[in-house]
Enzyme design. Structure first.
Site, PDB file in Angstrom:
ATOM      1  N   GLU A 240      -5.989   2.187 -22.667  1.00 48.38           N
ATOM      2  CA  GLU A 240      -7.132   2.907 -22.020  1.00 48.38           C
ATOM      3  C   GLU A 240      -6.969   4.256 -21.868  1.00 48.38           C
ATOM      4  O   GLU A 240      -7.698   5.070 -21.972  1.00 48.38           O
ATOM      5  CB  GLU A 240      -7.491   2.390 -20.508  1.00 48.38           C
ATOM      6  CG  GLU A 240      -8.202   1.003 -20.634  1.00 48.38           C
ATOM      7  CD  GLU A 240      -8.810   0.251 -19.294  1.00 48.38           C
ATOM      8  OE1 GLU A 240      -9.435  -0.387 -19.380  1.00 48.38           O
ATOM      9  OE2 GLU A 240      -8.005   0.908 -18.428  1.00 48.38           O
TER      10      GLU A 240
ATOM     11  N   ALA B  84      -5.566  -6.408 -10.802  1.00 46.08           N
ATOM     12  CA  ALA B  84      -6.404  -6.748  -9.542  1.00 46.08           C
ATOM     13  C   ALA B  84      -6.927  -7.924  -9.130  1.00 46.08           C
ATOM     14  O   ALA B  84      -6.917  -8.366  -7.996  1.00 46.08           O
ATOM     15  CB  ALA B  84      -7.423  -5.445  -9.663  1.00 46.08           C
TER      16      ALA B  84
ATOM     17  N   GLY C 212      -3.756  -2.085  -0.550  1.00 46.57           N
ATOM     18  CA  GLY C 212      -4.235  -2.256  -1.955  1.00 46.57           C
ATOM     19  C   GLY C 212      -5.239  -3.594  -1.862  1.00 46.57           C
ATOM     20  O   GLY C 212      -5.840  -3.979  -0.984  1.00 46.57           O
ATOM     21  N   PHE C 213      -5.547  -4.046  -3.172  1.00 52.64           N
ATOM     22  CA  PHE C 213      -6.197  -4.932  -3.223  1.00 52.64           C
ATOM     23  C   PHE C 213      -5.834  -6.150  -2.388  1.00 52.64           C
ATOM     24  O   PHE C 213      -6.530  -6.849  -1.991  1.00 52.64           O
ATOM     25  CB  PHE C 213      -6.455  -5.599  -4.816  1.00 52.64           C
ATOM     26  CG  PHE C 213      -7.097  -4.316  -5.880  1.00 52.64           C
ATOM     27  CD1 PHE C 213      -8.580  -4.173  -5.538  1.00 52.64           C
ATOM     28  CD2 PHE C 213      -6.264  -3.690  -6.488  1.00 52.64           C
ATOM     29  CE1 PHE C 213      -9.365  -3.488  -6.090  1.00 52.64           C
ATOM     30  CE2 PHE C 213      -7.169  -2.636  -7.171  1.00 52.64           C
ATOM     31  CZ  PHE C 213      -8.488  -2.422  -7.120  1.00 52.64           C
TER      32      PHE C 213
ATOM     33  N   ASP D 255       1.367  -7.889  -6.749  1.00 47.84           N
ATOM     34  CA  ASP D 255       2.248  -7.772  -7.650  1.00 47.84           C
ATOM     35  C   ASP D 255       3.628  -8.081  -7.291  1.00 47.84           C
ATOM     36  O   ASP D 255       4.656  -8.308  -7.946  1.00 47.84           O
ATOM     37  CB  ASP D 255       2.203  -6.184  -8.057  1.00 47.84           C
ATOM     38  CG  ASP D 255       0.977  -5.955  -8.959  1.00 47.84           C
ATOM     39  OD1 ASP D 255       0.335  -6.862  -9.053  1.00 47.84           O
ATOM     40  OD2 ASP D 255       0.649  -4.651  -9.177  1.00 47.84           O
TER      41      ASP D 255
ATOM     42  N   GLY E 170       0.479  -2.949   3.481  1.00 53.38           N
ATOM     43  CA  GLY E 170      -0.138  -2.410   2.153  1.00 53.38           C
ATOM     44  C   GLY E 170      -1.769  -2.588   2.276  1.00 53.38           C
ATOM     45  O   GLY E 170      -2.207  -3.500   2.716  1.00 53.38           O
TER      46      GLY E 170
END
Length: 450
Positions: free
Chosen positions: A175, A322, A17-18, A305, A15
């Site tokens: 948002e 995040a 991602g973050f 996550d 991964g």
């Protein structure tokens, strides 16, 4: 060219991602490890701004950055584009669409996918917002609804086309509701002269008594008032029981005629975890020890996550945001290095840096410890923090210019219906409208690691 050390430990990070990115950065500081980052996409996607792609504010490439570019100066880090299909924990081998990938140590940071909670029709008819492709699909669909509604003579169909339903009142739902309202009341109001703003309905459905559950009451009340001012209709203490092509049914039998449902009500662990033979807990997340390790395979750690740390029978769940993924990614890398170096591993503890959400133009809520800020200064804080975390100097500059243009001229610049990965004709309208587009492949589920 990477500096490969044949005596070094082979580390694989699943991964980009973050969590995966920050884990790789930790290994990039240390010699003695050959690291391979594996992702199905060759870029890191800044998911906190993905809703702005879906609301015609930004393009996906403005919030994405090539992973190879990120690792260019980290000579012990390599990238491999592949899709993982399973893992043999005993043999320490990953199975993928490009073949077997052996490892000495493994960090699983594949992120999450949308959780539809088994609601009838939700997965089929509702949009999720977890990938760049999905954001483009949503943007295409919203703009298509206005194009068709402009010339629709049947008032019932027109009502369905101009009713936009958002399920979930968390930060993403709030948002997006604010951004969509601004898009409708500025650019689209000027573009579609035959439509009245009063014809457009934006619905926010939330099971709690208001938006932003978990935030302080003062901030929740401010968000609620701000959404009302933007014309967003809040349906609180409500739960969706069924989603269909042209309507949503709520628990009390209430139906909302709509051709657009955006689902932001929850997440679950990436489905790849189901094929890994690892212990899964709540919401398909991988159960780990407090140090983020698999209990029977200490050389395998989970971050982001997808991780569900447990202390006995007690879950140690942090927020699926995040900052938590970043902290877990860095912590998992440090712990894996400690494991190989024979040092004592440390349990993970989330450091809460605060929560924030923007609610349209010049408005946001910020919760930093005892500090609670609303309005314009909260919005400026939100802007600065997101620009700082965005990967790539060019991206920061372009996003800042976009925001400045939008703020000064009340204009969204990306009102484009692009080539489709699936039909953007509003749900239920495929047979009634003639299109020349080529039918695309069905969307693949993407993890937050993209």
């Amino acid at each position: 060219m990477s500096e490969y050390n044949s005596k070094a430990k082979e580390i694989v990070i699943l991964g980009g991602g973050f969590a995966g990115l920050w884990a790789a950065k930790e290994f990039g500081k240390k010699e003695g490890y050959n690291v391979t980052v594996v992702d199905r996409n060759n870029y890191h996607l800044f998911q906190p701004l993905l809703y702005q792609v879906a609301s015609a504010g930004l393009e996906p490439e403005q919030i994405s950055y090539p992973l190879r570019g990120t690792f260019r100066k980290m000579l012990n880090i390599e990238f491999r584009m592949a899709e993982i299909t399973g893992v043999d924990l005993d043999k320490k081998v990953l199975h993928s669409d490009v073949g077997a990938i052996p490892y000495d140590g493994l960090i699983i940071a594949l992120g999450s996918v949308t959780n539809f909670f088994g609601i009838e029709g939700a997965e089929e008819y509702a949009f999720s917002l977890k990938s760049a492709e999905e954001a483009i699909d949503i943007r295409n669909h919203i703009l298509s609804c206005f194009e068709y509604a402009q010339h629709e003579t049947d008032p019932e169909i027109r009502k369905e086309l101009l009713t936009f339903t958002i399920v979930g009142g968390g930060p993403t739902g709030v948002e997006y509701a604010g951004a969509l309202s601004e898009l409708v009341n500025t650019s689209l109001h000027r573009d579609f002269r035959g439509l009245n703003k009063e014809d457009v309905k934006i619905m926010l459905i939330e099971g709690e008594n208001g938006p932003l559950n978990g935030y302080p009451d003062s901030l929740r009340n401010y968000a609620k008032r701000r959404l009302e001012k933007l014309g967003v209709h809040g349906w609180y203490h409500q739960h969706v029981t069924k989603v269909e092509a042209d309507k949503v049914t709520l628990k009390k039998g209430i139906t909302i005629p709509t051709r657009t449902v955006l689902w932001t009500a929850g997440i679950r662990g990436n489905k790849v975890a189901e094929h890994m033979g690892v212990p899964l807990g709540h919401s398909n997340r991988i159960i780990t020890t407090p140090t983020l390790q698999l209990e029977n395979h200490p050389e395998v750690l989970v971050a982001g996550d997808l991780a569900l740390p447990m202390d006995g029978d007690t879950p140690l769940i942090g927020p699926t945001v995040a900052p938590n993924a970043i902290q877990q990614g860095a912590h998992s890398a440090k712990n894996l290095m400690k494991y190989f170096e024979g040092e004592e591993l440390k349990p993970f503890s989330y450091f809460d840096k605060g929560s924030l959400a923007t609610i349209g133009r010049s408005s946001a809520v910020v919760h930093l410890g005892k500090l609670k800020i609303t309005g314009f200064f909260a919005w400026i804080t939100w802007l600065i923090i997101h620009l700082l975390y965005l990967i790539g100097f060019r991206n920061r500059v372009i996003v800042f210019i976009n925001w400045a243009f939008e703020y000064l001229f009340f204009e969204r610049g990306v009102r484009l219906i692009m080539p489709k990965t699936k039909d953007t004709v509003p749900q239920g309208k495929v047979d009634e409208y003639s299109t020349e587009s080529t039918e695309g492949e069905a969307l693949n589920e993407r993890s937050s690691s993209t």
